[in-house]
Design a protein around this motif. Sequence first.
Motif, PDB file in Angstrom:
ATOM      1  N   LYS A 112       0.885  -1.195   0.133  1.00 37.61           N
ATOM      2  CA  LYS A 112      -0.128   0.205   0.054  1.00 37.61           C
ATOM      3  C   LYS A 112       1.022   1.159  -0.035  1.00 37.61           C
ATOM      4  CE  LYS A 112      -0.540   0.307   4.918  1.00 37.61           C
ATOM      5  NZ  LYS A 112      -1.033  -0.425   5.972  1.00 37.61           N
ATOM      6  N   SER A 167       5.157  -5.327  10.377  1.00 38.08           N
ATOM      7  CA  SER A 167       6.731  -4.910  10.765  1.00 38.08           C
ATOM      8  C   SER A 167       7.335  -5.018  12.094  1.00 38.08           C
ATOM      9  CB  SER A 167       7.036  -3.532   9.949  1.00 38.08           C
ATOM     10  OG  SER A 167       6.928  -3.548   8.932  1.00 38.08           O
ATOM     11  N   ARG A 203       1.955  -9.759   7.525  1.00 42.48           N
ATOM     12  CA  ARG A 203       2.013  -8.880   6.567  1.00 42.48           C
ATOM     13  C   ARG A 203       2.672  -7.656   6.977  1.00 42.48           C
ATOM     14  NH1 ARG A 203      -2.631  -9.623   9.846  1.00 42.48           N
ATOM     15  NH2 ARG A 203      -2.276  -7.452  10.718  1.00 42.48           N
ATOM     16  N   GLY A 245       5.140  -4.376   5.627  1.00 42.71           N
ATOM     17  CA  GLY A 245       5.397  -3.469   4.697  1.00 42.71           C
ATOM     18  C   GLY A 245       6.522  -2.308   5.180  1.00 42.71           C
ATOM     19  N   THR A 246       6.544  -1.536   6.117  1.00 42.70           N
ATOM     20  CA  THR A 246       7.457  -0.556   6.278  1.00 42.70           C
ATOM     21  C   THR A 246       8.643  -0.990   6.382  1.00 42.70           C
ATOM     22  OG1 THR A 246       5.731   0.202   7.673  1.00 42.70           O
ATOM     23  CG2 THR A 246       8.095   1.151   7.985  1.00 42.70           C
TER      24      THR A 246
HETATM   25  C1  LIG Z   1      -0.251  -1.415   6.947  1.00 46.28           C
HETATM   26  C2  LIG Z   1      -0.582  -2.496   7.328  1.00 46.28           C
HETATM   27  C3  LIG Z   1       0.226  -3.567   7.535  1.00 46.28           C
HETATM   28  C4  LIG Z   1       1.692  -3.627   7.364  1.00 46.28           C
HETATM   29  O1  LIG Z   1       2.248  -2.533   8.580  1.00 46.28           O
HETATM   30  P1  LIG Z   1       3.611  -2.221   8.461  1.00 46.28           P
HETATM   31  O2  LIG Z   1       3.916  -1.798   9.803  1.00 46.28           O
HETATM   32  O3  LIG Z   1       3.939  -1.258   7.426  1.00 46.28           O
HETATM   33  O4  LIG Z   1       4.314  -3.527   8.432  1.00 46.28           O
HETATM   34  C5  LIG Z   1      -0.256  -5.064   7.844  1.00 46.28           C
HETATM   35  N1  LIG Z   1      -1.527  -5.265   8.075  1.00 46.28           N
HETATM   36  C6  LIG Z   1      -2.683  -4.132   7.721  1.00 46.28           C
HETATM   37  C7  LIG Z   1      -3.947  -4.647   7.857  1.00 46.28           C
HETATM   38  C8  LIG Z   1      -2.109  -2.768   7.263  1.00 46.28           C
HETATM   39  O5  LIG Z   1      -3.013  -1.840   7.313  1.00 46.28           O
END
Ligand SMILES: *Cc1c(COP(=O)(O)O)cnc(C)c1O
Length: 219
Positions: free
Chosen positions: A25, A196, A211, A213-214
């Motif tokens: 995202k 993360s 999951r 991202g960061t």
């Molecule tokens: C953004 C998000 C993540 C990832 O979060 P990070 O801290 O960036 O790894 C995981 N799950 C959901 C539902 C999110 O919205």
Amino acid sequence: MDISTYRLIQEEAVRAKAQLVIVSKTRPLEKIQAYYDAGHRVFGENRVAELVEKEAALPKDIEWHFIGHLQSKKVKSIASFVSLIHAVDSEKLLREINKQAAKHKRTIRVLLQFHIAKETSKYGFELDEAVKILTRLDLAALQHVELAGVMGMATYTDDDEQIQQEFQALVDAFNFLKNRFFKEKSAFKEISMGMSGDYPLALQEGSTMIRVGTLLFPS
Ligand SMILES: *Cc1c(COP(=O)(O)O)cnc(C)c1O
């Protein structure tokens, strides 16, 4: 892209028999493509319009997960291709996913989101609510959704013990539902937890899907 961090997290996930969903995202196409080129295929997005755009622009063999809060009226935009919807938090949404998946002659896998955090702003079921719905629903009539497990988000905190307790609550909810409703259903097997900040704890507590991202998109 940070390939060494990616390999490290991927290794930790594999060792725990979990899957890594790269949360892409807000990230531009070329950064997602870089992970694709490194061999990754599973990506998660939390906004419908953004997901639709990215799906159209990126390779077709990407497995797209929808990880955010999903409004019923928006299901139709992603029903033709989405592979897993992580955050089903109402019966209405479940029925709409079934209806839209039927139109495309597909079955869409979904996870039930549980409210495990102390924070009040997060979406998700309480266990008794989910039990009520699953008891009432004729699951066999919902032929185009496959209930594949549960998902949750822990409180954003430094308190590892609290995070651990919240993850354990999600595992307990999974085990309870598995026993009560899905004993014979091998498809009900996923526990999506860990981001993360807390994915190592999540893997330790039994996550099957993290999951992240960061950590994977350093600026
Ligand atoms: C953004 C998000 C993540 C990832 O979060 P990070 O801290 O960036 O790894 C995981 N799950 C959901 C539902 C999110 O919205």
